[in-house]
Design an enzyme around this catalytic site. Structure first.
Site, short mmCIF file in Angstrom:
data_model
loop_
_atom_site.label_atom_id
_atom_site.label_comp_id
_atom_site.label_asym_id
_atom_site.label_seq_id
_atom_site.Cartn_x
_atom_site.Cartn_y
_atom_site.Cartn_z
N ASP A 27 -0.90 34.02 -28.09
CA ASP A 27 -0.63 35.43 -28.38
C ASP A 27 0.62 35.79 -27.58
O ASP A 27 1.07 35.03 -26.71
CB ASP A 27 -1.85 36.27 -27.95
CG ASP A 27 -1.71 37.76 -28.31
OD1 ASP A 27 -0.78 38.12 -29.06
OD2 ASP A 27 -2.54 38.55 -27.83
N ARG B 168 -7.25 52.42 -32.95
CA ARG B 168 -6.46 51.52 -32.11
C ARG B 168 -5.90 52.37 -30.98
O ARG B 168 -5.03 53.22 -31.21
CB ARG B 168 -5.34 50.86 -32.92
CG ARG B 168 -4.30 50.18 -32.03
CD ARG B 168 -3.34 49.30 -32.79
NE ARG B 168 -3.99 48.08 -33.25
CZ ARG B 168 -3.34 47.02 -33.72
NH1 ARG B 168 -2.02 47.03 -33.79
NH2 ARG B 168 -4.00 45.94 -34.11
N CYS C 63 -2.60 35.50 -33.50
CA CYS C 63 -3.04 36.74 -34.14
C CYS C 63 -1.89 37.47 -34.82
O CYS C 63 -2.12 38.30 -35.70
CB CYS C 63 -3.71 37.64 -33.12
SG CYS C 63 -2.71 37.94 -31.66
N GLN D 213 -9.95 41.10 -35.10
CA GLN D 213 -9.08 39.93 -35.17
C GLN D 213 -9.90 38.63 -35.10
O GLN D 213 -9.70 37.71 -35.89
CB GLN D 213 -8.09 39.97 -34.00
CG GLN D 213 -7.15 38.79 -33.94
CD GLN D 213 -6.14 38.81 -35.07
OE1 GLN D 213 -5.48 39.80 -35.28
NE2 GLN D 213 -6.02 37.70 -35.81
N ARG E 82 -7.93 39.18 -42.26
CA ARG E 82 -8.17 40.51 -41.69
C ARG E 82 -8.72 41.42 -42.79
O ARG E 82 -9.61 42.23 -42.56
CB ARG E 82 -6.87 41.10 -41.12
CG ARG E 82 -6.26 40.33 -39.95
CD ARG E 82 -7.13 40.40 -38.71
NE ARG E 82 -7.39 41.75 -38.29
CZ ARG E 82 -6.54 42.52 -37.59
NH1 ARG E 82 -5.39 42.03 -37.20
NH2 ARG E 82 -6.87 43.74 -37.24
N HIS F 266 -10.18 43.05 -29.04
CA HIS F 266 -9.68 43.08 -30.43
C HIS F 266 -10.68 42.34 -31.33
O HIS F 266 -10.37 41.27 -31.87
CB HIS F 266 -8.30 42.43 -30.48
CG HIS F 266 -7.52 42.71 -31.73
ND1 HIS F 266 -7.96 43.56 -32.73
CD2 HIS F 266 -6.31 42.25 -32.17
CE1 HIS F 266 -7.06 43.61 -33.70
NE2 HIS F 266 -6.06 42.82 -33.39
N1 CP Z 1 -2.89 41.06 -35.31
C1 CP Z 1 -2.75 42.39 -35.42
O1 CP Z 1 -3.63 43.16 -35.03
O2 CP Z 1 -1.60 42.79 -36.03
P1 CP Z 1 -1.01 44.28 -36.05
O3 CP Z 1 -0.73 44.65 -34.62
O4 CP Z 1 0.21 44.20 -36.89
O5 CP Z 1 -2.05 45.19 -36.64
N1 NVA Z 2 -2.41 41.14 -27.32
C1 NVA Z 2 -1.63 41.77 -28.36
C2 NVA Z 2 -2.30 41.63 -29.68
C3 NVA Z 2 -1.55 42.19 -30.85
C4 NVA Z 2 -2.31 42.09 -32.14
C5 NVA Z 2 -1.41 43.24 -28.02
O1 NVA Z 2 -2.36 43.88 -27.55
O2 NVA Z 2 -0.31 43.74 -28.19
#
Ligand code: CP
Ligand code: NVA
Length: 301
Positions: free
Chosen positions: A220, A100, A260, A130, A288, A127
């Site tokens: 989101d 990430r 999400c 997700q 997930r 992502h």
């Molecule tokens: N939706 C998601 O990716 O959650 P986290 O940021 O908690 O991993």
């Molecule tokens: N768009 C959000 C998604 C979090 C799971 C971010 O990137 O923070």
């Protein structure tokens, strides 16, 4: 050949459907107490530059359930040593890398410089994990034929929306983004998805027409991780796009609500919508685990 999962475009339509079916099977086996130690003795390295609840827990628990283990690297890439050198170290010890990162190019570099499968666990651009979990939840509630379905994504044209656009390039979903002007998605990602899409991919600023006939309404956060300094300015611009009971009433009766997570209750979504019986946000979160187990068991076996 090493296969990575960095974008949904890395997979064919059949491979995506295959992963969703495999995720369903793993979920069923888990519920029935049938073990599936498909990655016995294997290790996943998990690189996190950004915070996480769901992704971190589900990858780690997923590896344990598959008979392997997972190690956490909580770091800012490129500071202590170069990204290619991190990748060249990790490949000597582990069987897969999950990352990430802020920069999408960093995940691509890890994949380029390591010989083990690399899984994108969110970048500023995409992502994909997700969306695989979300699609599994949509199939559970609306059936497996996406061609008759419309998903209305209300909010920022961000990483999560980009991955939905790439999903719609592979499966025949009708996808509409309702966003404020100036907060649209990357036009290259949309153009590429539209070129392959069997359904419609529409970008609009008009809530009423965008949400009309939607089977599911998705939102989101208004400021993604890394955009914290813009949060105040965004709050103002996005306010008219809050998903509340009035917006849900514009969709099909009984339309699903999706997010999400994490959700900012009172900002992009109201409590009544989050907690309504047709909200499937925690099914998405649960999946997930199952969807990522399917990805890992396929790529790391
Ligand atoms: N939706 C998601 O990716 O959650 P986290 O940021 O908690 O991993
Ligand atoms: N768009 C959000 C998604 C979090 C799971 C971010 O990137 O923070």
């Amino acid at each position: 050949m090493v296969r990575d999962f960095i974008s949904l475009l890395d997979l064919s339509t059949d491979e995506i459907v295959g992963l969703l079916d495999f995720a369903d099977l793993l979920k069923k086996q888990r519920k029935e107490g049938i073990p599936h130690r498909l990655l016995e003795g294997k290790t996943l390295a998990m690189i996190f530059e950004k915070p996480s609840l769901r992704t971190r827990l589900t990858f780690q628990i997923g590896m344990f359930q598959l008979g392997g283990d997972a190690v956490l690297i909580d770091t800012q890439l490129g500071q202590r040593e170069s990204v290619p050198d991190v990748a060249r170290n990790l490949e000597r010890w582990v069987h897969g890398i999950m990352a990430r990162t802020y920069k999408h190019d960093d995940v691509l570099a890890i994949a380029q410089y390591s010989s083990v499968p690399v899984i994108n666990a969110l970048t500023d651009k995409l992502h994909p994990c997700q969306i695989l979990a979300d699609a599994q939840a949509m199939r559970e509630h609306l059936g497996k034929d996406f061609s008759s379905l419309k998903l209305a994504f209300v909010g920022d044209g961000n990483n999560v929306f980009h991955s939905w656009a790439e999903f719609a390039a592979r499966l025949p979903l009708n996808l509409t983004l309702v966003c404020p002007p100036a907060y649209g998605p990357d036009p290259d990602i949309v153009a590429r998805a539209q070129a392959d899409a069997k359904g419609e991919i529409v970008i609009t600023h008009d809530l009423e027409s965008g949400v009309k006939d939607a089977d599911a309404v998705y939102t989101d956060v208004w400021a993604s991780m890394g955009q914290e300094e813009e949060a105040k300015a965004r709050e103002k611009v996005f306010k008219p796009y809050q998903v509340n009971a009035r917006v849900m009433a514009m969709a099909k009766p009984g339309a699903l609500f999706m997010h999400c997570l994490p959700a900012h209750r009172g900002s992009e979504v109201t409590n009544d919508v989050m907690d309504a019986p047709n909200s499937i946000v925690f099914d998405q979160a649960e999946n997930r685990l199952h969807a990522q187990k399917a990805i890992m068991a396929t790529l790391m076996k």
